[in-house]
Design an enzyme around this catalytic site. Structure first.
Site, PDB file in Angstrom:
ATOM      1  N   HIS A 193       1.649  -9.649 -23.607  1.00  0.00           N
ATOM      2  CA  HIS A 193       2.159 -10.801 -24.360  1.00  0.00           C
ATOM      3  C   HIS A 193       3.075 -10.329 -25.478  1.00  0.00           C
ATOM      4  CE1 HIS A 193      -1.730  -9.618 -26.112  1.00  0.00           C
ATOM      5  NE2 HIS A 193      -1.235  -9.961 -27.289  1.00  0.00           N
ATOM      6  N   HIS A 248       4.540 -11.475 -29.124  1.00  0.00           N
ATOM      7  CA  HIS A 248       4.383 -12.388 -30.263  1.00  0.00           C
ATOM      8  C   HIS A 248       5.765 -12.724 -30.834  1.00  0.00           C
ATOM      9  CE1 HIS A 248      -0.006 -11.546 -31.175  1.00  0.00           C
ATOM     10  NE2 HIS A 248       0.270 -10.423 -30.540  1.00  0.00           N
TER      11      HIS A 248
HETATM   12  P1  AMP Z   1      -3.067  -8.928 -29.643  1.00  0.00           P
HETATM   13  O1  AMP Z   1      -3.759  -8.699 -28.301  1.00  0.00           O
HETATM   14  O2  AMP Z   1      -3.704  -8.145 -30.763  1.00  0.00           O
HETATM   15  O3  AMP Z   1      -1.580  -8.704 -29.575  1.00  0.00           O
HETATM   16  O4  AMP Z   1      -3.282 -10.440 -30.060  1.00  0.00           O
HETATM   17  C1  AMP Z   1      -3.821 -11.424 -29.219  1.00  0.00           C
HETATM   18  C2  AMP Z   1      -3.435 -12.757 -29.803  1.00  0.00           C
HETATM   19  O5  AMP Z   1      -3.895 -13.760 -28.914  1.00  0.00           O
HETATM   20  C3  AMP Z   1      -4.034 -13.067 -31.193  1.00  0.00           C
HETATM   21  O6  AMP Z   1      -2.985 -13.342 -32.109  1.00  0.00           O
HETATM   22  C4  AMP Z   1      -4.916 -14.287 -30.923  1.00  0.00           C
HETATM   23  O7  AMP Z   1      -4.894 -15.197 -32.003  1.00  0.00           O
HETATM   24  C5  AMP Z   1      -4.283 -14.888 -29.679  1.00  0.00           C
HETATM   25  N1  AMP Z   1      -5.194 -15.693 -28.879  1.00  0.00           N
HETATM   26  C6  AMP Z   1      -6.391 -15.326 -28.387  1.00  0.00           C
HETATM   27  N2  AMP Z   1      -6.943 -16.335 -27.664  1.00  0.00           N
HETATM   28  C7  AMP Z   1      -6.037 -17.354 -27.692  1.00  0.00           C
HETATM   29  C8  AMP Z   1      -6.024 -18.682 -27.139  1.00  0.00           C
HETATM   30  N3  AMP Z   1      -7.046 -19.148 -26.395  1.00  0.00           N
HETATM   31  N4  AMP Z   1      -4.943 -19.461 -27.372  1.00  0.00           N
HETATM   32  C9  AMP Z   1      -3.915 -18.994 -28.123  1.00  0.00           C
HETATM   33  N5  AMP Z   1      -3.874 -17.767 -28.677  1.00  0.00           N
HETATM   34  C10 AMP Z   1      -4.924 -16.959 -28.464  1.00  0.00           C
END
Ligand code: AMP
Ligand code: ZN
Length: 138
Positions: A99, A101
């Site tokens: 993903h 951001h």
């Molecule tokens: P990272 O894997 O550290 O890059 O971040 C994962 C991101 O996914 C975090 O910012 C979470 O807030 C976000 N996240 C996790 N679950 C969900 C969800 N169900 N809907 C939207 N965002 C999510």
């Protein structure tokens, strides 16, 4: 992929605030936003990280990032947009589905730590309204 929260979002098993989608990618609101409008772009097909994702999906995610950045500019007028993508638990990747951001920022926002930030749940009403606002500008 089983037990992948982002695959469940793609499959509609877990709800999200969709901002943009095409045949390869889905963009939706992060529910623990660092800033209002914090958005994630994912490939619909599961790949864990930069080493696994296929070229076409990688291209599709990053093509969508430019579209989303334009929409954010129109909808939110940020001073800048940070794009961040983590690969591996060692750099604090929490969700093991590739993903990107997109984090809109104002010039006077406090400095952003690159790989670690506190996950603070956002106001769902604000998240939903902002997601719709960006989606309308896509
Ligand atoms: P990272 O894997 O550290 O890059 O971040 C994962 C991101 O996914 C975090 O910012 C979470 O807030 C976000 N996240 C996790 N679950 C969900 C969800 N169900 N809907 C939207 N965002 C999510
Ligand atoms: Zn997945």
């Amino acid at each position: 992929m089983e037990d992948c929260i982002f695959c469940k979002i793609v499959d509609g098993e877990i709800p999200c605030f969709t901002i943009y989608e095409d045949e390869r990618v889905l963009a939706f609101a992060d529910i623990n936003p660092i800033n209002t409008g914090h958005t994630l772009i994912i490939p619909k097909s599961h790949a864990e990280n930069i080493w696994e994702i296929g070229e076409d999906d990688l291209t599709a995610v990053h093509r969508a990032s430019r579209r989303l950045a334009g929409a954010m500019q129109r909808a939110l007028q940020p001073d800048g947009i940070a794009m961040l993508q983590l690969n591996g638990r060692a750099v604090n990747q929490l969700v093991m589905h590739y993903h990107l951001h997109l984090i809109p920022r104002k010039a006077d926002d406090p400095a952003l730590s690159m790989t670690e930030w506190e996950l603070v749940p956002g106001d769902m009403k604000v998240i939903e309204e902002t997601a719709r606002n960006i989606a309308d500008a896509c």
